[in-house]
Design a protein around this motif. Sequence first.
Motif, PDB file in Angstrom:
ATOM      1  N   THR A  12       7.085   1.485  -0.274  1.00  0.00           N
ATOM      2  CA  THR A  12       6.852   0.202  -0.932  1.00  0.00           C
ATOM      3  C   THR A  12       7.693   0.038  -2.186  1.00  0.00           C
ATOM      4  O   THR A  12       8.192   1.009  -2.754  1.00  0.00           O
ATOM      5  CB  THR A  12       5.370   0.051  -1.312  1.00  0.00           C
ATOM      6  N   THR A  13       7.822  -1.212  -2.605  1.00  0.00           N
ATOM      7  CA  THR A  13       8.613  -1.534  -3.780  1.00  0.00           C
ATOM      8  C   THR A  13       7.859  -1.178  -5.063  1.00  0.00           C
ATOM      9  O   THR A  13       6.681  -0.821  -5.040  1.00  0.00           O
ATOM     10  CB  THR A  13       8.973  -3.028  -3.780  1.00  0.00           C
ATOM     11  N   TRP A  14       8.554  -1.303  -6.190  1.00  0.00           N
ATOM     12  CA  TRP A  14       8.028  -0.842  -7.471  1.00  0.00           C
ATOM     13  C   TRP A  14       6.710  -1.512  -7.842  1.00  0.00           C
ATOM     14  O   TRP A  14       5.789  -0.869  -8.324  1.00  0.00           O
ATOM     15  CB  TRP A  14       9.069  -1.080  -8.559  1.00  0.00           C
ATOM     16  N   ASN A  15       6.597  -2.817  -7.622  1.00  0.00           N
ATOM     17  CA  ASN A  15       5.408  -3.552  -8.045  1.00  0.00           C
ATOM     18  C   ASN A  15       4.343  -3.684  -6.965  1.00  0.00           C
ATOM     19  O   ASN A  15       3.314  -4.322  -7.192  1.00  0.00           O
ATOM     20  CB  ASN A  15       5.815  -4.953  -8.532  1.00  0.00           C
ATOM     21  N   ASP A  16       4.572  -3.110  -5.803  1.00  0.00           N
ATOM     22  CA  ASP A  16       3.593  -3.162  -4.717  1.00  0.00           C
ATOM     23  C   ASP A  16       2.474  -2.164  -5.011  1.00  0.00           C
ATOM     24  O   ASP A  16       2.709  -0.959  -5.088  1.00  0.00           O
ATOM     25  CB  ASP A  16       4.265  -2.822  -3.388  1.00  0.00           C
ATOM     26  N   LYS A  17       1.259  -2.665  -5.161  1.00  0.00           N
ATOM     27  CA  LYS A  17       0.134  -1.811  -5.536  1.00  0.00           C
ATOM     28  C   LYS A  17      -0.665  -1.298  -4.333  1.00  0.00           C
ATOM     29  O   LYS A  17      -1.595  -0.510  -4.492  1.00  0.00           O
ATOM     30  CB  LYS A  17      -0.823  -2.584  -6.462  1.00  0.00           C
ATOM     31  N   GLN A  18      -0.320  -1.751  -3.125  1.00  0.00           N
ATOM     32  CA  GLN A  18      -1.108  -1.368  -1.956  1.00  0.00           C
ATOM     33  C   GLN A  18      -0.942   0.107  -1.621  1.00  0.00           C
ATOM     34  O   GLN A  18      -1.911   0.796  -1.311  1.00  0.00           O
ATOM     35  CB  GLN A  18      -0.708  -2.237  -0.750  1.00  0.00           C
ATOM     36  N   THR A  19       0.287   0.580  -1.630  1.00  0.00           N
ATOM     37  CA  THR A  19       0.534   2.008  -1.418  1.00  0.00           C
ATOM     38  C   THR A  19       1.439   2.508  -2.528  1.00  0.00           C
ATOM     39  O   THR A  19       2.101   1.731  -3.206  1.00  0.00           O
ATOM     40  CB  THR A  19       1.175   2.275  -0.044  1.00  0.00           C
ATOM     41  N   ASN A  20       1.501   3.818  -2.666  1.00  0.00           N
ATOM     42  CA  ASN A  20       2.044   4.368  -3.894  1.00  0.00           C
ATOM     43  C   ASN A  20       3.374   5.089  -3.759  1.00  0.00           C
ATOM     44  O   ASN A  20       3.935   5.523  -4.748  1.00  0.00           O
ATOM     45  CB  ASN A  20       1.008   5.330  -4.516  1.00  0.00           C
ATOM     46  N   LYS A 104       5.096   6.438  -7.340  1.00  0.00           N
ATOM     47  CA  LYS A 104       5.291   5.379  -8.341  1.00  0.00           C
ATOM     48  C   LYS A 104       4.245   5.439  -9.451  1.00  0.00           C
ATOM     49  O   LYS A 104       4.566   5.216 -10.624  1.00  0.00           O
ATOM     50  CB  LYS A 104       5.258   4.016  -7.653  1.00  0.00           C
ATOM     51  N   ASP A 116      11.803  -1.696 -12.466  1.00  0.00           N
ATOM     52  CA  ASP A 116      11.894  -2.581 -11.304  1.00  0.00           C
ATOM     53  C   ASP A 116      12.492  -1.822 -10.121  1.00  0.00           C
ATOM     54  O   ASP A 116      12.757  -0.614 -10.202  1.00  0.00           O
ATOM     55  CB  ASP A 116      12.728  -3.819 -11.627  1.00  0.00           C
ATOM     56  N   ASP A 117      12.720  -2.550  -9.020  1.00  0.00           N
ATOM     57  CA  ASP A 117      13.241  -1.932  -7.810  1.00  0.00           C
ATOM     58  C   ASP A 117      14.637  -1.343  -8.008  1.00  0.00           C
ATOM     59  O   ASP A 117      14.977  -0.317  -7.396  1.00  0.00           O
ATOM     60  CB  ASP A 117      13.287  -2.953  -6.670  1.00  0.00           C
TER      61      ASP A 117
END
Length: 251
Positions: A12-20, A104, A116-117
């Motif tokens: 997942t990307t930097w700001n995606d909180k669903q997975t780490n 992350k 950021d990404d």
Amino acid sequence: MTILFYVDEGGTTWNDKQTNLFFLASFAIHVQDWSQMEREVSALKKELLSRREPEDWELKGRDIWQGLGSFKNCKQEIRLGYFKKISQTLNQLPCHIFAVQVNKKRLQETRGDIKDDIDLYRLSFNQLLEQLDDYLKQYNETGILLMDSRSAHHTSIQDDRLIRVYRDWKSQKESSNFVELPLFGVSNFYTGLQIADYVVYLNDRSSKESETARGNAELEEAFNLLEPKMQLVKIPILQHKIHFEDRSNEG
């Protein structure tokens, strides 16, 4: 001799909180073993989907796991067995796997400069480049990077960013065993990029499944088949496992 390094990303990307977790991985094979890879993976794809030509569909871990694309009509137990078949094939190839795993959440606690990404990719790509270049120098070989293109047909912005990261990394090195700038390709045309995609997804999905109460025995078995060929670096660096096979057995 020259080694081909096929590189892909996942997680997942930097700001995606669903997975780490974010992953960057490279599937590495000598040029003289390239035809063997093509031959054996083509035979594997024919075994998995006998009614379709191997070059007409893409080997993607996500599609197999979720029953998407070419695998939408396959039962789950059959699809899970495919992971083992793929890993068994890769286990028999004279190849190596290099991977970077970024946690992350832990990184946010320890590094204030990752925002950021772009920063996330720079950090992970720099680490991967160090792994690959060290390996090349250890065996006095040259290497070519083949990247899964992240750009749309109408723009090359994402690939341009990656090139800048590579140039910045190389400018800080006294020497490097890489030949030319990274080359870009579309994964459905390149077997090595499809394998890199599978490796990234297997790492990502195995990490997620290991955190569940039940886990997944088939996925764990598939991962264990590749682990002896894998050099994995975790960021923040908690442990560093290196498994190099005896190259005298690589033909």
